[in-house]
Design a protein around this motif. Structure first.
Motif, PDB file in Angstrom:
ATOM      1  N   ALA A 176       0.845  -1.206   0.000  1.00 50.70           N
ATOM      2  CA  ALA A 176       0.000   0.000   0.000  1.00 50.70           C
ATOM      3  C   ALA A 176       0.880   1.255   0.000  1.00 50.70           C
ATOM      4  O   ALA A 176       0.593   2.226  -0.701  1.00 50.70           O
ATOM      5  CB  ALA A 176      -0.915  -0.021   1.218  1.00 50.70           C
ATOM      6  N   LEU A 177       1.974   1.201   0.754  1.00 54.99           N
ATOM      7  CA  LEU A 177       2.881   2.356   0.829  1.00 54.99           C
ATOM      8  C   LEU A 177       3.503   2.640  -0.540  1.00 54.99           C
ATOM      9  O   LEU A 177       3.580   3.788  -0.976  1.00 54.99           O
ATOM     10  CB  LEU A 177       3.972   2.076   1.875  1.00 54.99           C
ATOM     11  N   SER A 178       3.914   1.579  -1.239  1.00 54.48           N
ATOM     12  CA  SER A 178       4.569   1.810  -2.535  1.00 54.48           C
ATOM     13  C   SER A 178       3.563   2.289  -3.579  1.00 54.48           C
ATOM     14  O   SER A 178       3.951   2.925  -4.556  1.00 54.48           O
ATOM     15  CB  SER A 178       5.340   0.578  -3.013  1.00 54.48           C
ATOM     16  N   SER A 179       2.277   2.013  -3.371  1.00 57.04           N
ATOM     17  CA  SER A 179       1.308   2.539  -4.339  1.00 57.04           C
ATOM     18  C   SER A 179       1.065   4.044  -4.083  1.00 57.04           C
ATOM     19  O   SER A 179       0.701   4.779  -4.981  1.00 57.04           O
ATOM     20  CB  SER A 179      -0.003   1.748  -4.305  1.00 57.04           C
ATOM     21  N   ILE A 180       1.342   4.506  -2.858  1.00 59.74           N
ATOM     22  CA  ILE A 180       1.233   5.956  -2.575  1.00 59.74           C
ATOM     23  C   ILE A 180       2.516   6.661  -3.018  1.00 59.74           C
ATOM     24  O   ILE A 180       2.511   7.692  -3.657  1.00 59.74           O
ATOM     25  CB  ILE A 180       1.039   6.203  -1.057  1.00 59.74           C
ATOM     26  N   SER A 181       3.624   6.069  -2.643  1.00 64.90           N
ATOM     27  CA  SER A 181       4.920   6.706  -2.896  1.00 64.90           C
ATOM     28  C   SER A 181       5.912   5.625  -3.331  1.00 64.90           C
ATOM     29  O   SER A 181       6.422   4.887  -2.491  1.00 64.90           O
ATOM     30  CB  SER A 181       5.375   7.391  -1.600  1.00 64.90           C
ATOM     31  N   PRO A 182       6.170   5.503  -4.613  1.00 62.16           N
ATOM     32  CA  PRO A 182       6.964   4.379  -5.127  1.00 62.16           C
ATOM     33  C   PRO A 182       8.443   4.402  -4.718  1.00 62.16           C
ATOM     34  O   PRO A 182       9.152   3.420  -4.954  1.00 62.16           O
ATOM     35  CB  PRO A 182       6.846   4.515  -6.655  1.00 62.16           C
ATOM     36  N   SER A 183       8.869   5.483  -4.085  1.00 66.28           N
ATOM     37  CA  SER A 183      10.301   5.643  -3.800  1.00 66.28           C
ATOM     38  C   SER A 183      10.739   4.911  -2.528  1.00 66.28           C
ATOM     39  O   SER A 183      11.563   5.407  -1.781  1.00 66.28           O
ATOM     40  CB  SER A 183      10.582   7.128  -3.612  1.00 66.28           C
ATOM     41  N   LEU A 184      10.201   3.716  -2.294  1.00 68.27           N
ATOM     42  CA  LEU A 184      10.535   2.973  -1.064  1.00 68.27           C
ATOM     43  C   LEU A 184      11.942   2.417  -1.103  1.00 68.27           C
ATOM     44  O   LEU A 184      12.424   2.009  -2.163  1.00 68.27           O
ATOM     45  CB  LEU A 184       9.646   1.718  -0.992  1.00 68.27           C
ATOM     46  N   GLU A 199      -1.464   8.791   7.009  1.00 72.26           N
ATOM     47  CA  GLU A 199      -2.805   8.181   7.176  1.00 72.26           C
ATOM     48  C   GLU A 199      -2.711   6.665   7.061  1.00 72.26           C
ATOM     49  O   GLU A 199      -3.366   5.933   7.800  1.00 72.26           O
ATOM     50  CB  GLU A 199      -3.768   8.742   6.126  1.00 72.26           C
ATOM     51  N   LEU A 200      -1.870   6.211   6.137  1.00 71.66           N
ATOM     52  CA  LEU A 200      -1.729   4.759   5.942  1.00 71.66           C
ATOM     53  C   LEU A 200      -1.116   4.101   7.179  1.00 71.66           C
ATOM     54  O   LEU A 200      -1.583   3.056   7.638  1.00 71.66           O
ATOM     55  CB  LEU A 200      -0.842   4.488   4.717  1.00 71.66           C
ATOM     56  N   VAL A 201      -0.072   4.747   7.706  1.00 68.74           N
ATOM     57  CA  VAL A 201       0.566   4.195   8.915  1.00 68.74           C
ATOM     58  C   VAL A 201      -0.454   4.131  10.045  1.00 68.74           C
ATOM     59  O   VAL A 201      -0.577   3.116  10.728  1.00 68.74           O
ATOM     60  CB  VAL A 201       1.800   5.039   9.322  1.00 68.74           C
ATOM     61  N   LYS A 202      -1.218   5.196  10.201  1.00 70.09           N
ATOM     62  CA  LYS A 202      -2.213   5.247  11.278  1.00 70.09           C
ATOM     63  C   LYS A 202      -3.223   4.100  11.123  1.00 70.09           C
ATOM     64  O   LYS A 202      -3.618   3.465  12.092  1.00 70.09           O
ATOM     65  CB  LYS A 202      -2.924   6.604  11.219  1.00 70.09           C
ATOM     66  N   ARG A 203      -3.595   3.824   9.867  1.00 69.79           N
ATOM     67  CA  ARG A 203      -4.604   2.792   9.606  1.00 69.79           C
ATOM     68  C   ARG A 203      -4.037   1.379   9.749  1.00 69.79           C
ATOM     69  O   ARG A 203      -4.645   0.506  10.341  1.00 69.79           O
ATOM     70  CB  ARG A 203      -5.152   2.995   8.191  1.00 69.79           C
ATOM     71  N   MET A 204      -2.813   1.175   9.228  1.00 65.33           N
ATOM     72  CA  MET A 204      -2.336  -0.215   9.115  1.00 65.33           C
ATOM     73  C   MET A 204      -1.258  -0.612  10.113  1.00 65.33           C
ATOM     74  O   MET A 204      -1.180  -1.774  10.505  1.00 65.33           O
ATOM     75  CB  MET A 204      -1.806  -0.473   7.682  1.00 65.33           C
TER      76      MET A 204
END
Ligand SMILES: Cc1cc2nc3c(=O)[nH]c(=O)nc-3n(C[C@H](O)[C@H](O)[C@H](O)COP(=O)(O)OP(=O)(O)OC[C@H]3O[C@@H](n4cnc5c(N)ncnc54)[C@H](O)[C@@H]3O)c2cc1C
Length: 324
Positions: free
Chosen positions: A16-24, A59-64
């Protein structure tokens, strides 16, 4: 890029994180991202390219993964990460560097809005070139940080501070999810202090500076003089993080350290600079532990010799994101 096995339990989150920000990236050495050149690997790093992306990451971190530690990093010029690294998510602000020069108002002031990852030195130069002559940021020429880091620390030099020209700051509160525009008087600026040192969980998104039209030659001369002074007096040739300690009331930290006979004193690869005792330098193979031991030793000796408590300006970042 393969995912380290210890992050397998986080696979859904990472996708999910890489779909928000691909620069992982994983296990990125933080020594590559700090001016002290120390610090072990960060479990996960990401570089959002806009405030929207950055907010979505929170928001993603808070959710997952609400217990995942998060740390913002500008140019890493005021921090020491542990040798073990950072067991969490480090968010680089380097993807957010947009600067917008607004038109001058009827009083002759120009508002300049800079995203948190904008370089202080580049911004300082932009204010005095490209046909502009905006006063107030010459002091920052040569400070190797970002505008976000400068707001947090209320960076200053040569009698100027960023707070002198701040009009407002947009920041994000991850707890409430709000983006707030705070005017200067609500930002609690003081010497190396701000609302953001009180609330390390807040994220500086952008800053609007209010700058007056000045005389170009004077501004450019000030910048050049400031840079010359830095090169002459500071150990710019070796990795460091600027002044280690805040200026104690009525004293200069560097002078107290020098008068304690500590110039050149070293622990491991960390050394009190021969050029300026207010700085600690990495002579090549310093660890974070060397630096911390030296900082503690210097503070102890100064306290014994002069009864003065030195307060750290550089920030220790551990996996518990305590901001200090
Ligand atoms: C050679 C040298 C000279 C220096 N000279 C000076 C000087 O003259 N005056 C001075 O004041 N400082 C000086 N410094 C220290 C440093 O450059 C400044 O404090 C600078 O403002 C830090 O910016 P940064 O982007 O590197 O912050 P970082 O080191 O990346 O971060 C500092 C702190 O701010 C937090 N942070 C960063 N970005 C954000 C954000 N967007 N939102 C919320 N928190 C954030 C980080 O988590 C960290 O806790 C010097 C450093 C060096 C190496």
């Amino acid at each position: 890029m393969s995912t380290p096995t210890y992050l397998y339990p986080y696979m859904d989150f990472l996708e999910a994180l890489s779909s928000i920000s691909p620069s992982l990236s994983f296990d990125e050495p933080l020594s590559k991202h700090t001016t002290f050149r120390v610090g072990g690997p960060a479990s996960i790093t990401v570089s959002p390219q806009s405030r929207e992306e950055l907010v979505k990451v929170f928001e993603l971190v808070k959710r997952m993964t609400p217990s995942l530690p998060i740390c913002l990093l500008g140019k890493g010029s005021n921090v020491v990460f542990d040798d073990e690294g950072y067991g969490g998510l480090v968010i680089f602000t380097s993807g957010m560097q947009n600067v917008n020069f607004h038109s001058a108002d009827e009083e002759g002031y120009t508002n300049v809005t800079a995203e948190c990852g904008a370089s202080l030195t580049v911004l300082s130069r932009q204010c005095a070139t490209e046909g502009r002559s905006l006063e107030g940021l010459a002091f920052a020429y040569g400070i190797p940080g970002t505008i976000g880091g400068a707001i947090v620390m209320n960076a200053g030099a040569f009698g100027g501070e960023i707070s002198d020209i701040v009009h407002s700051v947009d920041y994000y509160d991850p707890q409430t999810g709000d983006i707030i525009t705070a005017d200067k008087e609500d930002l609690h600026f003081a010497y190396r202090h701000s609302l953001f040192t009180e609330h390390p969980e807040y994220v500086v998104l952008s800053t609007t500076l209010r700058m007056k039209e000045g005389v170009n030659e004077i501004i450019v001369d000030q910048m050049a003089a400031n840079m010359t002074t830095r090169r002459l007096k500071q150990p710019v040739e070796l990795p460091n993080a600027g002044s280690v300690f805040k200026r104690p009331e009525g004293y200069f930290a560097g002078k107290l350290i020098e008068d304690s006979g500590l110039k050149g004193f070293r622990i491991g690869g960390a050394q009190v600079s021969e050029k300026h005792a207010g700085f600690i330098v990495n002579t090549g193979d310093a660890t974070a532990e060397d630096i911390k031991s030296l900082v503690a030793h210097v503070a102890h000796v100064v306290k014994v010799n002069f009864g003065v408590t030195l307060e750290r300006e550089i920030r220790y970042i551990t996996t518990k994101r305590n901001g200090d």
